[in-house]
Write a protein that holds these residues in place. Structure first.
Motif, PDB file in Angstrom:
ATOM      1  N   LYS A 168     -21.747 -27.559 -22.034  1.00  0.00           N
ATOM      2  CA  LYS A 168     -21.017 -27.865 -20.805  1.00  0.00           C
ATOM      3  C   LYS A 168     -19.876 -28.845 -21.073  1.00  0.00           C
ATOM      4  O   LYS A 168     -18.778 -28.706 -20.520  1.00  0.00           O
ATOM      5  N   SER A 169     -20.122 -29.830 -21.936  1.00  0.00           N
ATOM      6  CA  SER A 169     -19.083 -30.799 -22.277  1.00  0.00           C
ATOM      7  C   SER A 169     -17.903 -30.124 -22.959  1.00  0.00           C
ATOM      8  O   SER A 169     -16.745 -30.505 -22.743  1.00  0.00           O
ATOM      9  N   SER A 170     -18.184 -29.145 -23.781  1.00  0.00           N
ATOM     10  CA  SER A 170     -17.115 -28.403 -24.453  1.00  0.00           C
ATOM     11  C   SER A 170     -16.200 -27.737 -23.431  1.00  0.00           C
ATOM     12  O   SER A 170     -14.971 -27.784 -23.559  1.00  0.00           O
ATOM     13  N   PHE A 171     -16.804 -27.141 -22.401  1.00  0.00           N
ATOM     14  CA  PHE A 171     -16.004 -26.516 -21.341  1.00  0.00           C
ATOM     15  C   PHE A 171     -15.193 -27.561 -20.578  1.00  0.00           C
ATOM     16  O   PHE A 171     -14.035 -27.326 -20.229  1.00  0.00           O
ATOM     17  N   VAL A 172     -15.807 -28.712 -20.307  1.00  0.00           N
ATOM     18  CA  VAL A 172     -15.116 -29.783 -19.578  1.00  0.00           C
ATOM     19  C   VAL A 172     -13.892 -30.255 -20.356  1.00  0.00           C
ATOM     20  O   VAL A 172     -12.793 -30.394 -19.806  1.00  0.00           O
ATOM     21  N   ILE A 173     -14.072 -30.488 -21.658  1.00  0.00           N
ATOM     22  CA  ILE A 173     -12.975 -30.983 -22.491  1.00  0.00           C
ATOM     23  C   ILE A 173     -11.863 -29.944 -22.605  1.00  0.00           C
ATOM     24  O   ILE A 173     -10.678 -30.265 -22.451  1.00  0.00           O
ATOM     25  N   MET A 174     -12.250 -28.702 -22.871  1.00  0.00           N
ATOM     26  CA  MET A 174     -11.244 -27.637 -22.975  1.00  0.00           C
ATOM     27  C   MET A 174     -10.483 -27.468 -21.673  1.00  0.00           C
ATOM     28  O   MET A 174      -9.256 -27.326 -21.660  1.00  0.00           O
ATOM     29  N   ALA A 195     -29.496 -34.413 -11.133  1.00  0.00           N
ATOM     30  CA  ALA A 195     -28.302 -33.566 -11.120  1.00  0.00           C
ATOM     31  C   ALA A 195     -27.051 -34.405 -10.838  1.00  0.00           C
ATOM     32  O   ALA A 195     -25.990 -34.163 -11.414  1.00  0.00           O
ATOM     33  N   TYR A 196     -27.197 -35.389  -9.967  1.00  0.00           N
ATOM     34  CA  TYR A 196     -26.077 -36.299  -9.688  1.00  0.00           C
ATOM     35  C   TYR A 196     -25.687 -37.079 -10.936  1.00  0.00           C
ATOM     36  O   TYR A 196     -24.498 -37.268 -11.221  1.00  0.00           O
ATOM     37  N   GLY A 197     -26.703 -37.518 -11.694  1.00  0.00           N
ATOM     38  CA  GLY A 197     -26.435 -38.229 -12.941  1.00  0.00           C
ATOM     39  C   GLY A 197     -25.677 -37.366 -13.933  1.00  0.00           C
ATOM     40  O   GLY A 197     -24.712 -37.812 -14.565  1.00  0.00           O
ATOM     41  N   ILE A 198     -26.104 -36.112 -14.065  1.00  0.00           N
ATOM     42  CA  ILE A 198     -25.421 -35.181 -14.969  1.00  0.00           C
ATOM     43  C   ILE A 198     -23.989 -34.929 -14.500  1.00  0.00           C
ATOM     44  O   ILE A 198     -23.057 -34.883 -15.309  1.00  0.00           O
ATOM     45  N   TRP A 199     -23.820 -34.763 -13.204  1.00  0.00           N
ATOM     46  CA  TRP A 199     -22.478 -34.579 -12.628  1.00  0.00           C
ATOM     47  C   TRP A 199     -21.567 -35.762 -12.983  1.00  0.00           C
ATOM     48  O   TRP A 199     -20.434 -35.573 -13.429  1.00  0.00           O
ATOM     49  N   SER A 200     -22.091 -36.967 -12.813  1.00  0.00           N
ATOM     50  CA  SER A 200     -21.312 -38.165 -13.136  1.00  0.00           C
ATOM     51  C   SER A 200     -20.979 -38.213 -14.625  1.00  0.00           C
ATOM     52  O   SER A 200     -19.835 -38.488 -15.017  1.00  0.00           O
ATOM     53  N   GLY A 201     -21.984 -37.950 -15.468  1.00  0.00           N
ATOM     54  CA  GLY A 201     -21.793 -38.048 -16.913  1.00  0.00           C
ATOM     55  C   GLY A 201     -20.838 -37.026 -17.483  1.00  0.00           C
ATOM     56  O   GLY A 201     -20.152 -37.291 -18.471  1.00  0.00           O
ATOM     57  N   LEU A 202     -20.785 -35.846 -16.857  1.00  0.00           N
ATOM     58  CA  LEU A 202     -19.917 -34.781 -17.364  1.00  0.00           C
ATOM     59  C   LEU A 202     -18.495 -34.840 -16.810  1.00  0.00           C
ATOM     60  O   LEU A 202     -17.597 -34.189 -17.350  1.00  0.00           O
ATOM     61  N   SER A 203     -18.273 -35.608 -15.739  1.00  0.00           N
ATOM     62  CA  SER A 203     -16.959 -35.545 -15.094  1.00  0.00           C
ATOM     63  C   SER A 203     -16.198 -36.859 -15.026  1.00  0.00           C
ATOM     64  O   SER A 203     -14.966 -36.846 -14.942  1.00  0.00           O
ATOM     65  N   LEU A 262     -22.556 -39.087 -23.522  1.00  0.00           N
ATOM     66  CA  LEU A 262     -22.630 -39.134 -24.983  1.00  0.00           C
ATOM     67  C   LEU A 262     -22.357 -37.766 -25.598  1.00  0.00           C
ATOM     68  O   LEU A 262     -21.817 -37.677 -26.706  1.00  0.00           O
ATOM     69  N   SER A 263     -22.742 -36.698 -24.886  1.00  0.00           N
ATOM     70  CA  SER A 263     -22.450 -35.355 -25.401  1.00  0.00           C
ATOM     71  C   SER A 263     -20.941 -35.118 -25.469  1.00  0.00           C
ATOM     72  O   SER A 263     -20.461 -34.369 -26.330  1.00  0.00           O
ATOM     73  N   ARG A 264     -20.190 -35.760 -24.578  1.00  0.00           N
ATOM     74  CA  ARG A 264     -18.727 -35.661 -24.624  1.00  0.00           C
ATOM     75  C   ARG A 264     -18.161 -36.524 -25.754  1.00  0.00           C
ATOM     76  O   ARG A 264     -17.238 -36.109 -26.465  1.00  0.00           O
ATOM     77  N   ILE A 319      -9.848 -34.060  -9.876  1.00  0.00           N
ATOM     78  CA  ILE A 319     -10.504 -33.482  -8.699  1.00  0.00           C
ATOM     79  C   ILE A 319     -11.081 -32.107  -9.039  1.00  0.00           C
ATOM     80  O   ILE A 319     -12.246 -31.810  -8.735  1.00  0.00           O
ATOM     81  N   LEU A 320     -10.273 -31.267  -9.677  1.00  0.00           N
ATOM     82  CA  LEU A 320     -10.723 -29.918 -10.045  1.00  0.00           C
ATOM     83  C   LEU A 320     -11.886 -29.977 -11.019  1.00  0.00           C
ATOM     84  O   LEU A 320     -12.834 -29.189 -10.933  1.00  0.00           O
ATOM     85  N   LEU A 321     -11.814 -30.932 -11.960  1.00  0.00           N
ATOM     86  CA  LEU A 321     -12.880 -31.087 -12.959  1.00  0.00           C
ATOM     87  C   LEU A 321     -14.178 -31.500 -12.284  1.00  0.00           C
ATOM     88  O   LEU A 321     -15.254 -30.971 -12.611  1.00  0.00           O
ATOM     89  N   GLY A 322     -14.081 -32.431 -11.338  1.00  0.00           N
ATOM     90  CA  GLY A 322     -15.264 -32.852 -10.599  1.00  0.00           C
ATOM     91  C   GLY A 322     -15.906 -31.708  -9.838  1.00  0.00           C
ATOM     92  O   GLY A 322     -17.140 -31.565  -9.821  1.00  0.00           O
ATOM     93  N   MET A 323     -15.078 -30.870  -9.222  1.00  0.00           N
ATOM     94  CA  MET A 323     -15.590 -29.705  -8.480  1.00  0.00           C
ATOM     95  C   MET A 323     -16.223 -28.700  -9.427  1.00  0.00           C
ATOM     96  O   MET A 323     -17.291 -28.140  -9.140  1.00  0.00           O
ATOM     97  N   PHE A 324     -15.579 -28.466 -10.572  1.00  0.00           N
ATOM     98  CA  PHE A 324     -16.087 -27.526 -11.559  1.00  0.00           C
ATOM     99  C   PHE A 324     -17.450 -27.964 -12.083  1.00  0.00           C
ATOM    100  O   PHE A 324     -18.407 -27.167 -12.156  1.00  0.00           O
ATOM    101  N   VAL A 325     -17.565 -29.238 -12.438  1.00  0.00           N
ATOM    102  CA  VAL A 325     -18.822 -29.761 -12.975  1.00  0.00           C
ATOM    103  C   VAL A 325     -19.909 -29.743 -11.905  1.00  0.00           C
ATOM    104  O   VAL A 325     -21.081 -29.479 -12.208  1.00  0.00           O
TER     105      VAL A 325
END
Length: 329
Positions: free
Chosen positions: A95-101, A181-189, A216-218, A319-325
């Motif tokens: 998921k982090s790979s998609f976020v970064i790309m 899930a909220y924690g993961i959302w925060s960590g990924l975005s 950390l995965s990012r 904003i778009l990244l937050g929605m995507f994640v």
């Protein structure tokens, strides 16, 4: 001791003094959300506009901007536990790979489309996608960014990260989302490690753990991303005949510190939590001193016109990244 050597140490001391003041201001209400990095850059920026660049202290200031910055990135590796990421965070790496790309590709496309400054846009894309200031500082020398561009990018990321982390806190009670899930959302975005902690901590210990793991995965992907930029820049040089990109050897130090934190500390070498906390604070101090040195290079006349579009674009991308994640979390 000759005057040049004295001025060298005075230059380092100058960045240290502003860093200490920044840490003090960052404890005050409102500023405690912004943090010492953004506060430090703001102080350095205002100093430059009102008093000019302290040229007599240039060598020491440049030492903070270059050497201390690299030392901070190396020590930042101690924040990454590769073993934990491999054992518990492999799905998050995908998921982090998609976020970064997504962050970098959108930054590139929108910068082209709206004719925004490409260097600033790419630094902001990297900072948004990976881990804020540390990622920007690692990539900046690879893409040959100016010091002022690095400082401006870090300042924008610090500001946006603060705004978005506070926004996450405000909207959490109204969202149909569980704590983990909220924690993961925060960590990924969210942008910086501190922003993730700020947003996720009120959701509980388990949510914070998953948030930091996602972050950390990012961070884990910072080195492969840097290697990609090195490949891209060298390929570009071969076509244009421009000067070669030097390999950022401090990344090796970052990897070694990550490996030490993952497999040596705790298994073969015992280091107390207090010492690790001191090292973490030293990392933040060195990074803050480096940002001050970079911030002193910011000329409002040179940057103001170029920074407006990248700021607007990265705000929209965040904003778009937050929605995507939120959808893929």
């Amino acid at each position: 001791m000759n005057s040049n050597r004295l001025q060298f140490f005075y230059g380092i001391g100058f960045t240290l003094l502003i860093a200490i003041v920044s840490f003090g201001i960052a404890q005050l209400p409102v500023f405690n959300y912004i943090g010492p990095l953004a506060t430090a850059i703001a102080l350095a920026f205002f100093y430059r506009q009102f008093f000019g660049y302290p040229h007599k202290l240039k060598n020491g200031i440049q030492f903070s901007a270059k050497i201390l910055l690299r030392a901070a990135i190396i020590l930042y590796g101690l924040k990454l536990n590769i073993d934990v990421v491999f054992n518990e965070g492999l799905p998050l790496i995908v998921k982090s790979s998609f976020v970064i790309m997504l962050a970098i590709i959108m930054s590139y496309i929108l910068a082209k489309l709206f004719k925004a400054d490409m260097t600033l846009s790419m630094l902001l894309g990297v900072g948004t996608g990976v881990c804020g200031a540390a990622a920007i500082a690692a990539v900046a020398p690879i893409i040959k960014a100016k010091d002022e561009d690095t400082a401006v990018s870090v300042g924008i990321i610090a500001l946006l990260g603060t705004v978005f982390s506070v926004f996450y806190l405000l909207v959490r009670p109204y969202l149909p989302i569980e704590d983990v899930a909220y924690g993961i959302w925060s960590g990924l975005s969210l942008h910086e490690l501190a922003h993730v902690a700020l947003a996720a901590e009120p959701a509980g210990e388990e949510a914070l753990s998953f948030a930091l793991l996602a972050k950390l995965s990012r961070v884990f992907l910072l080195v492969p991303l840097c290697l990609f930029f090195i490949w891209y820049m060298r390929r570009k040089e071969n076509r244009t005949g421009t000067s070669k990109v030097a390999f950022p050897y401090f990344l090796i130090g970052f990897v070694l510190m990550s490996l030490a934190n993952s497999y040596v500390i705790g298994n073969y070498v015992e280091i107390s939590d207090q010492v690790m906390e001191l090292i973490s604070q030293l990392t933040t101090l060195l990074l803050t001193m480096a940002m001050i040195a970079l911030g002193l290079n910011i000329s409002i006349k040179d940057v103001a016109g170029r920074a407006l579009k990248p700021f607007a674009l990265i705000f929209a991308i965040s904003i778009l990244l937050g929605m995507f994640v939120y959808v893929i979390k």
